[in-house]
Design a protein around this motif. Structure first.
Motif, PDB file in Angstrom:
ATOM      1  N   UNK A  56     -13.746  -9.559  -7.445  1.00  0.00           N
ATOM      2  CA  UNK A  56     -13.133 -10.527  -6.551  1.00  0.00           C
ATOM      3  C   UNK A  56     -11.742 -10.169  -6.068  1.00  0.00           C
ATOM      4  N   UNK A  57     -11.193  -9.019  -6.521  1.00  0.00           N
ATOM      5  CA  UNK A  57      -9.840  -8.604  -6.147  1.00  0.00           C
ATOM      6  C   UNK A  57      -9.873  -7.291  -5.369  1.00  0.00           C
ATOM      7  N   UNK A  58      -9.029  -7.182  -4.345  1.00  0.00           N
ATOM      8  CA  UNK A  58      -8.924  -5.914  -3.610  1.00  0.00           C
ATOM      9  C   UNK A  58      -8.355  -4.851  -4.535  1.00  0.00           C
ATOM     10  N   UNK A  59      -9.020  -3.709  -4.566  1.00  0.00           N
ATOM     11  CA  UNK A  59      -8.516  -2.579  -5.347  1.00  0.00           C
ATOM     12  C   UNK A  59      -7.776  -1.642  -4.397  1.00  0.00           C
ATOM     13  N   UNK A  60      -6.495  -1.433  -4.656  1.00  0.00           N
ATOM     14  CA  UNK A  60      -5.660  -0.627  -3.747  1.00  0.00           C
ATOM     15  C   UNK A  60      -5.319   0.745  -4.308  1.00  0.00           C
ATOM     16  N   UNK A  61      -5.617   0.993  -5.579  1.00  0.00           N
ATOM     17  CA  UNK A  61      -5.259   2.264  -6.180  1.00  0.00           C
ATOM     18  C   UNK A  61      -3.813   2.264  -6.655  1.00  0.00           C
ATOM     19  N   UNK A  62      -3.402   3.379  -7.231  1.00  0.00           N
ATOM     20  CA  UNK A  62      -2.070   3.472  -7.824  1.00  0.00           C
ATOM     21  C   UNK A  62      -0.957   3.319  -6.793  1.00  0.00           C
ATOM     22  N   UNK A  63      -1.135   3.913  -5.630  1.00  0.00           N
ATOM     23  CA  UNK A  63      -0.065   3.888  -4.624  1.00  0.00           C
ATOM     24  C   UNK A  63      -0.436   3.124  -3.357  1.00  0.00           C
ATOM     25  N   UNK A  68       6.661 -21.141  10.252  1.00  0.00           N
ATOM     26  CA  UNK A  68       5.624 -20.554   9.405  1.00  0.00           C
ATOM     27  C   UNK A  68       6.095 -20.537   7.957  1.00  0.00           C
ATOM     28  N   UNK A  69       5.200 -20.906   7.055  1.00  0.00           N
ATOM     29  CA  UNK A  69       5.515 -20.900   5.626  1.00  0.00           C
ATOM     30  C   UNK A  69       5.307 -19.529   5.006  1.00  0.00           C
ATOM     31  N   UNK A  70       4.582 -18.655   5.711  1.00  0.00           N
ATOM     32  CA  UNK A  70       4.365 -17.291   5.246  1.00  0.00           C
ATOM     33  C   UNK A  70       3.546 -16.547   6.276  1.00  0.00           C
ATOM     34  N   UNK A  71       3.603 -15.222   6.239  1.00  0.00           N
ATOM     35  CA  UNK A  71       2.855 -14.403   7.191  1.00  0.00           C
ATOM     36  C   UNK A  71       2.225 -13.210   6.482  1.00  0.00           C
ATOM     37  N   UNK A  72       1.000 -12.893   6.859  1.00  0.00           N
ATOM     38  CA  UNK A  72       0.320 -11.689   6.391  1.00  0.00           C
ATOM     39  C   UNK A  72       0.152 -10.739   7.556  1.00  0.00           C
ATOM     40  N   UNK A  73       0.410  -9.450   7.327  1.00  0.00           N
ATOM     41  CA  UNK A  73       0.381  -8.445   8.394  1.00  0.00           C
ATOM     42  C   UNK A  73      -0.557  -7.313   7.983  1.00  0.00           C
ATOM     43  N   UNK A  74      -1.475  -6.938   8.865  1.00  0.00           N
ATOM     44  CA  UNK A  74      -2.322  -5.775   8.632  1.00  0.00           C
ATOM     45  C   UNK A  74      -1.977  -4.665   9.599  1.00  0.00           C
ATOM     46  N   UNK A  75      -1.906  -3.431   9.104  1.00  0.00           N
ATOM     47  CA  UNK A  75      -1.626  -2.269   9.953  1.00  0.00           C
ATOM     48  C   UNK A  75      -2.698  -1.196   9.721  1.00  0.00           C
ATOM     49  N   UNK A  76      -3.017  -0.399  10.753  1.00  0.00           N
ATOM     50  CA  UNK A  76      -4.117   0.559  10.644  1.00  0.00           C
ATOM     51  C   UNK A  76      -3.708   1.896  10.016  1.00  0.00           C
ATOM     52  N   UNK A  77      -3.187   1.833   8.797  1.00  0.00           N
ATOM     53  CA  UNK A  77      -2.787   3.051   8.103  1.00  0.00           C
ATOM     54  C   UNK A  77      -2.465   2.748   6.655  1.00  0.00           C
ATOM     55  N   UNK A  78      -2.221   3.780   5.856  1.00  0.00           N
ATOM     56  CA  UNK A  78      -1.903   3.571   4.437  1.00  0.00           C
ATOM     57  C   UNK A  78      -0.599   2.795   4.263  1.00  0.00           C
ATOM     58  N   UNK A  79      -0.579   1.886   3.297  1.00  0.00           N
ATOM     59  CA  UNK A  79       0.596   1.051   3.036  1.00  0.00           C
ATOM     60  C   UNK A  79       0.958   1.124   1.558  1.00  0.00           C
ATOM     61  N   UNK A  80       2.234   1.398   1.277  1.00  0.00           N
ATOM     62  CA  UNK A  80       2.722   1.261  -0.100  1.00  0.00           C
ATOM     63  C   UNK A  80       2.903  -0.228  -0.344  1.00  0.00           C
ATOM     64  N   UNK A  81       1.913  -0.811  -1.031  1.00  0.00           N
ATOM     65  CA  UNK A  81       1.756  -2.265  -1.040  1.00  0.00           C
ATOM     66  C   UNK A  81       2.949  -3.025  -1.622  1.00  0.00           C
ATOM     67  N   UNK A  82       3.504  -2.633  -2.756  1.00  0.00           N
ATOM     68  CA  UNK A  82       4.594  -3.451  -3.316  1.00  0.00           C
ATOM     69  C   UNK A  82       5.779  -3.618  -2.377  1.00  0.00           C
ATOM     70  N   UNK A  83       6.054  -2.575  -1.564  1.00  0.00           N
ATOM     71  CA  UNK A  83       7.209  -2.644  -0.654  1.00  0.00           C
ATOM     72  C   UNK A  83       6.825  -3.071   0.766  1.00  0.00           C
ATOM     73  N   UNK A  84       5.529  -3.059   1.085  1.00  0.00           N
ATOM     74  CA  UNK A  84       5.112  -3.398   2.441  1.00  0.00           C
ATOM     75  C   UNK A  84       5.549  -2.377   3.467  1.00  0.00           C
TER      76      UNK A  84
END
Length: 393
Positions: A221-228, A135-151
């Motif tokens: 056109x961009x997902x808005x995730x908020x500050x955190x 795989x050249x890359x993977x995207x993961x979704x989880x059913x809860x809040x995520x601190x996006x920059x750190x995953x």
């Protein structure tokens, strides 16, 4: 995949090829603000990286024929959509077409180690089928809040044992490729934007009603995730003052009164109290009830189930009406497992939104079911990692 675009022009070209498929240099030139010579330089540099390959001659537009280019057909992305009770894993090509897709039941409460063992096993099965060497890359979704920059998930109410778990770092090591992690409803929004009902809309809301309830917010056109990273957590907006206790510790949250879990609980109560012969029969047969049982009973004309759906839809619509008045979206998409309740649910949501929100906000506002169903999340996950990899390092 080791190469990344060197600048914003190359990134733009890669995303055009991802979203539009193979294209000629001339047609790409029509879509980017570059001179012919500068465009030629950037395309040649992308060809040198191997991210893009030649794809024959384009159709003539008069004069000398242009060459087609396309994304490297050997690129592979892994999309993983972890829900509360199941997991979807898919392999896509660089144009985000699904090449293989597996769904399995899974309990997110078993914790990250057990869940990711299952995810890695499913990924290995797809790889063994010949769809991908790696795989050249993977995207993961989880059913809860995520601190996006750190995953990293942060205090997810329905995910005990996941708080602070380094999802991105751990899976990147196991898969041997870059990984991006986001909330599952944001990925549903990305999926519907890429290949579903929101393809032509820049500002929209994507509401996922499953075991919990969340909202993906897309602005320009961009997902808005908020500050955190916690934007869109509408399941914990109070819908009933001093109502039922919620897993988050508060009372009266929308999620506590209408979600897959809440609907299943209400269905069992209705069966045990003798208010629905259909649900009582299903409970006796299966020993448990789900939102799918409510949908089936409602389709058979069960009045109690129709009332449960309408009441839940009305409460959801009440919350969405507030969002519509605040955000003024061009579209509202309803997705998730509970959408098996279909047009009875949709009608109740629409009625409440159109009744409560101002005419200026709702005059031309479609409120529709998502088109992609369970594939929205995995397409969105592949879109997430491709957005990252097709951006300058």
């Amino acid at each position: 995949m080791t190469a990344r675009p060197a600048n914003a022009h190359q990134a733009r070209l890669l995303k055009l090829l991802r979203d539009g498929g193979p294209n000629s240099r001339a047609q790409l030139g029509d879509q980017v603000d570059l001179s012919r010579s500068k465009l030629a330089v950037e395309v040649d540099r992308l060809l040198e990286t191997g991210l893009v390959v030649a794809d024959g001659l384009a159709a003539s537009r008069g004069g000398r024929r242009s060459h087609n280019v396309r994304l490297n057909p050997h690129l592979r992305f892994l999309g993983v959509d972890i829900g509360a009770t199941s997991v979807d894993v898919a392999v896509t090509n660089a144009e985000l077409e699904i090449l293989g897709h597996i769904n399995q039941p899974m309990d997110v409460r078993e914790g990250p180690v057990a869940v990711f063992e299952q995810v890695l096993s499913m990924a290995a099965k797809l790889r063994a089928s010949g769809l991908a060497e790696g795989f050249d890359g993977a995207g993961i979704g989880v059913p809860g809040p995520v601190r996006f920059p750190e995953g990293v998930p942060v205090a997810p109410p329905i995910m005990p044992g996941w708080d602070g778990f380094p999802v991105r770092e751990a899976l990147s090591q196991d898969l041997g490729c870059p990984v991006m992690v986001d909330n599952d409803v944001n990925l549903m929004a990305l999926g519907e934007q890429h290949a579903g009902v929101a393809r032509t809309v820049a500002d929209f809301l994507c509401v996922k009603i499953g075991t919990g309830i969340g909202c993906g917010i897309v602005v320009g056109g961009q997902v808005y995730r908020g500050t955190t990273g916690s934007a869109g957590d509408i399941g914990h907006i109070q819908a009933v003052p001093d109502g039922r206790p919620c897993a988050c510790g508060n009372r009266g949250c929308l999620e506590a009164h209408f979600s897959g879990a809440a609907l299943a609980r209400d269905a069992v109560e209705a069966a045990q109290q003798g208010r629905s012969a259909e649900l009582a029969a299903r409970l006796e047969t299966h020993g448990a009830l789900t939102a799918a049982d409510v949908a089936a009973a409602a389709a058979a004309g069960d009045a109690t189930c129709l009332d449960l759906i309408r009441e839940g839809g009305s409460r959801t619509g009440q919350v969405i009406a507030g969002l519509v008045s605040f955000f003024n979206p061009g579209l509202v998409v309803i997705g998730g497992g509970v959408t098996g309740l279909g047009h009875t649910l949709l009608a109740a949501i629409r009625t409440q939104v159109y009744r409560q929100s101002l005419p200026l906000a709702t005059g031309n506002l479609p409120i529709v079911l998502g088109e992609l169903g369970p594939t929205a999340g995995v397409i969105g996950a592949a879109r997430l990692i491709s957005d990252h990899l097709f951006s300058p390092a």
